[in-house]
Scaffold this active site. Structure first.
Site, PDB file in Angstrom:
ATOM      1  N   ASP A 190      56.084  48.557  24.579  1.00 42.37           N
ATOM      2  CA  ASP A 190      54.980  47.693  25.021  1.00 42.37           C
ATOM      3  C   ASP A 190      54.063  47.379  23.835  1.00 42.37           C
ATOM      4  O   ASP A 190      54.351  47.761  22.699  1.00 42.37           O
ATOM      5  CB  ASP A 190      54.200  48.356  26.164  1.00 42.37           C
ATOM      6  CG  ASP A 190      53.645  49.719  25.747  1.00 42.37           C
ATOM      7  OD1 ASP A 190      53.646  50.015  24.529  1.00 42.37           O
ATOM      8  OD2 ASP A 190      53.217  50.480  26.621  1.00 42.37           O
ATOM      9  N   ASP A 202      51.059  48.441  22.984  1.00 47.36           N
ATOM     10  CA  ASP A 202      50.509  49.618  22.302  1.00 47.36           C
ATOM     11  C   ASP A 202      51.544  50.259  21.400  1.00 47.36           C
ATOM     12  O   ASP A 202      51.244  50.649  20.269  1.00 47.36           O
ATOM     13  CB  ASP A 202      50.046  50.657  23.330  1.00 47.36           C
ATOM     14  CG  ASP A 202      48.604  50.411  23.734  1.00 47.36           C
ATOM     15  OD1 ASP A 202      47.938  49.616  23.030  1.00 47.36           O
ATOM     16  OD2 ASP A 202      48.167  50.991  24.742  1.00 47.36           O
ATOM     17  N   ASP A 219      56.733  53.391  22.763  1.00 48.27           N
ATOM     18  CA  ASP A 219      57.039  52.655  23.985  1.00 48.27           C
ATOM     19  C   ASP A 219      57.339  51.194  23.676  1.00 48.27           C
ATOM     20  O   ASP A 219      56.873  50.664  22.677  1.00 48.27           O
ATOM     21  CB  ASP A 219      55.840  52.699  24.952  1.00 48.27           C
ATOM     22  CG  ASP A 219      55.725  54.056  25.627  1.00 48.27           C
ATOM     23  OD1 ASP A 219      56.764  54.729  25.770  1.00 48.27           O
ATOM     24  OD2 ASP A 219      54.597  54.439  25.997  1.00 48.27           O
ATOM     25  N   GLU A 271      55.232  58.623  20.014  1.00 48.93           N
ATOM     26  CA  GLU A 271      53.951  58.196  20.577  1.00 48.93           C
ATOM     27  C   GLU A 271      53.602  59.093  21.768  1.00 48.93           C
ATOM     28  O   GLU A 271      54.356  59.172  22.729  1.00 48.93           O
ATOM     29  CB  GLU A 271      54.079  56.734  21.038  1.00 48.93           C
ATOM     30  CG  GLU A 271      52.882  56.220  21.791  1.00 48.93           C
ATOM     31  CD  GLU A 271      53.097  54.782  22.307  1.00 48.93           C
ATOM     32  OE1 GLU A 271      54.162  54.192  22.032  1.00 48.93           O
ATOM     33  OE2 GLU A 271      52.193  54.283  22.995  1.00 48.93           O
TER      34      GLU A 271
END
Ligand code: 1YM
Length: 638
Positions: free
Chosen positions: A503, A505, A501, A428
């Site tokens: 998180d 997203d 990540d 990412e």
């Protein structure tokens, strides 16, 4: 077996059950969690047969507190009379003689049956105890077994009941010495219980879990049978016609049934069953339907002049687009073929399926011209998209020939060309991608950075997906091709590692990638090539030592072991981009240190439904999924 020779029979019985204990895999496939659940279906199958024979309306499955299982039905009750061949009661015979099935009772035939169809005696052989209670003739009979089928209590009348009360109750506890695990999974039992309710219309099945402080109980009962199954599978999709088409027919004791409805999506969900068993590799029943479907739609479209003389005929793929279909066949003598016995071989079924489907579907189109028009137009659009996709695919292919070295500069490929040691990290963001490129082991590790989110392929047809550059790069990098050209042997990497990540997203990007893999490269997922990298959540500095941990649990555990003299500094890692090249390599990429999570498709049908729910038209269920997506994948630390 020697007739009326009780001792000889008893010895043979024990030898038989002992053989099952010695090689359980031969009888139930595996002794892992799958085999453990298989025992339940062996018992339930006998109750389903009783329902198919027309005598049983309700089956109850209960997980007891100690992970033993109770299965109860309201059928006729297993016969209690003395069996002429064994000299013991029929119910004891069923539970102790291998391969004892319907043939002992005479009449009727066994149409349900687990993968191995070996029945109650195998469950007995692999259990620490089995109690069978039969309600019949106004009496309650009971027989008990222990330690792998040794008789503990011969069939005994233990009470009386109402003359109308009949049925069989079986309680068993799988032997923990034989199975890897003895803990039942409610969800696993629920999925199959619901499926059995869909496949056997009118039958009521109840599943209860007594292990929780508050008992959990669900009942499944579908008067519409497989029509309701189609409705269920389409629940998060947008059907393009209202009515679910349901056709059935019978010939020479073979029952054939199909239900279908088109939705606005681009993938097909066609599932077929024979005697309640999923035929995942299709077979004659599926072939008959598909052949008839293609023919009937082409004939209709030509007659209605929607398909002009000069136009090519619609293909099997065109008429399948967005189709949800359940095919169910009940056959007294099914021939299962193929390596995993997942294909129906009986050739007479092809004709039956074709006839039943063609006749019924043609009538449906004639009687419902508005719906017919919608369906035919959908298949025509699919045909146009197929032609466009072919052109786009040719583009990826040309690109792969010319540009295999640098893929337009995005992919940093590894030096080795031996797929068995190569891995690709799909990363990412450009900044983490840059760190990964610098930090990696360039011999075996390739890096493909992704800019932002990739296209949601659940919402896009193949031609659009193929016009997306990011997706084209992934296809070219993998080397397998897609669609008809897909070839798993050409996969250029043994591990495909999604590095995002920790998180929301990051989860979203992971889901988008999984959707892409699941739709376009399913065999890669099934063969276990797909992984998620797990970047650390915390960095803990304590004096001169630095430790990275994956989650709160590990953090607390580590902190509790530190000497209290020096105060630790705990840093929460915000993302991959925050780590420098070496840190990223050391914590997340180094094969000696990293923890990967293997992504496997636990249950194709459920996963399919889950993916549609998450990635399809409906917005609502998606956010919830992002927190829960681990439910549909299996965690495996390696
Ligand atoms: C909870 C499990 O086993 N139910 C069950 C099994 C049988 C019958 C009824 C049955 C079958 C027949 C005649 C027949 C079985 N019987 C046999 C055998 N539930 C469960 N309910 N009467 C009753 O097939 O003709 C095997 S299974 F061999 F004894 F007939």
């Amino acid at each position: 077996m020697a007739e009326n020779n009780y001792d000889a029979s008893a010895i043979q019985v024990l030898e038989g059950l002992e053989a099952v204990r010695k090689r359980p895999g031969m009888y139930i496939g595996t002794t892992d969690v799958k085999g453990l659940h298989h025992l339940v279906w062996e018992i339930v199958d006998n109750a389903i047969d009783e329902a198919l024979a027309g005598y049983c309306t309700h089956i109850e499955i209960t997980i007891n507190k100690d992970n033993s299982i109770t299965v109860q039905d309201d059928g006729r009750g297993i016969p209690v009379d003395v069996h002429p061949k064994t000299g013991i009661s029929t119910v004891e015979t069923v539970y102790t003689v291998l391969h004892a099935g319907g043939k002992f009772g005479g009449g009727g035939y066994k149409v349900s049956g687990g993968l191995h169809g070996v029945g109650a005696s195998v469950v007995n052989a692999l259990s620490t105890f089995v109690d069978v209670i039969v309600y019949k003739n106004g009496k309650i009979y009971e027989t008990k077994f222990e330690n792998g089928g040794k008789i503990k209590q011969k069939l005994t009348v233990i009470g009386e009941c109402d003359l109308n009360k009949t049925g069989t109750t079986v309680l068993f506890k799988p032997d923990a010495d034989i199975f890897d695990t003895d803990i039942y999974d409610y969800e696993t039992l629920k999925i199959r219980t619901r499926e059995l309710a869909f496949l056997n219309k009118g039958l009521r099945l109840t599943l209860t879990d007594k292990r929780l402080s508050e008992e959990k109980k669900e009942t499944f009962h579908y008067e519409g049978g497989i029509s309701e199954y189609v409705k269920y599978l389409n629940q998060n999709k947008t059907p393009i016609h209202k009515e679910i088409i349901h056709l059935e027919g019978e010939e020479d004791g073979v029952m054939f049934e199909v239900a279908m409805q088109y939705n606005s999506g681009y993938t097909d969900n066609i599932y077929s069953f024979v005697n309640n068993i999923n035929t995942h590799d299709g077979g004659t029943h599926e072939e008959g339907v598909k052949r008839a479907l293609t023919r009937v739609i082409n004939n209709y479209a030509r007659k209605a002049n929607i398909l002009k003389e000069k136009d090519d005929s619609l293909t099997g793929d065109d008429v399948k687009e967005g189709l949800t279909m359940i095919i169910s066949c009940k056959h007294p003598n099914p021939q299962f073929e193929g390596q995993t016995k997942g294909r129906l071989g009986n050739s007479e079924v092809r004709k039956l399926a074709d006839n039943v489907f063609a006749g019924g579907f043609e009538r449906f189109l004639m009687e419902n011209p508005d719906e017919a028009k919608i369906i035919v137009e959908k298949t025509m659009t699919a045909a146009r998209a197929r032609v466009a996709a072919k052109k786009a695919r040719e583009l990826t292919r040309r690109k792969s020939d010319l540009d295999v070295v640098n893929f337009g500069g995005k992919l940093a490929d590894c030096k080795s060309k031996d797929p068995s040691i190569c891995e690709i990290f799909i990363v990412e963001g450009d900044s983490a991608g840059g760190s990964a490129k610098t930090g990696r082991d360039s011999m075996t590790q390739a890096i493909l950075p992704l800019k932002g989110k990739i296209l949601n392929v659940e919402k896009a047809r193949l031609d659009r997906a193929l016009s997306n550059e990011e997706i084209r790069t992934i296809i070219t990098a993998f080397g397998t091709g897609i669609g008809e050209e897909f070839n798993l042997d050409k996969l250029r990497y043994n591990k495909i590692i999604i590095m995002t990540d920790a998180d929301v997203d990051g989860s979203h990007i992971r889901v988008l990638l999984l959707t892409l893999f699941y739709r376009f490269f399913r065999p890669i997922v099934e063969a276990g090539h797909v992984y998620a990298a797990q970047p650390p959540l915390y960095c803990i500095k304590h004096g001169k030592t630095t430790k990275y941990v994956l989650n709160d649990e590990e953090k607390d555990d580590y902190l509790s072991k530190l000497s209290p003299n020096i105060k630790p500094i705990i840093q929460r890692m915000k993302g991959l981009g925050e780590m420098d090249d070496d840190q990223l390599y050391e914590t997340t990429m180094d094969i000696n240190n990293r923890v990967l999570r293997k992504i496997t498709v636990q249950d194709i049908m459920e996963a399919n439904a889950a993916f549609s729910k998450l990635m399809g038209e409906e917005v609502e269920p998606r956010r919830k999924f992002i927190e829960e997506n681990a439910v549909y994948v299996q965690n495996l630390d390696i």
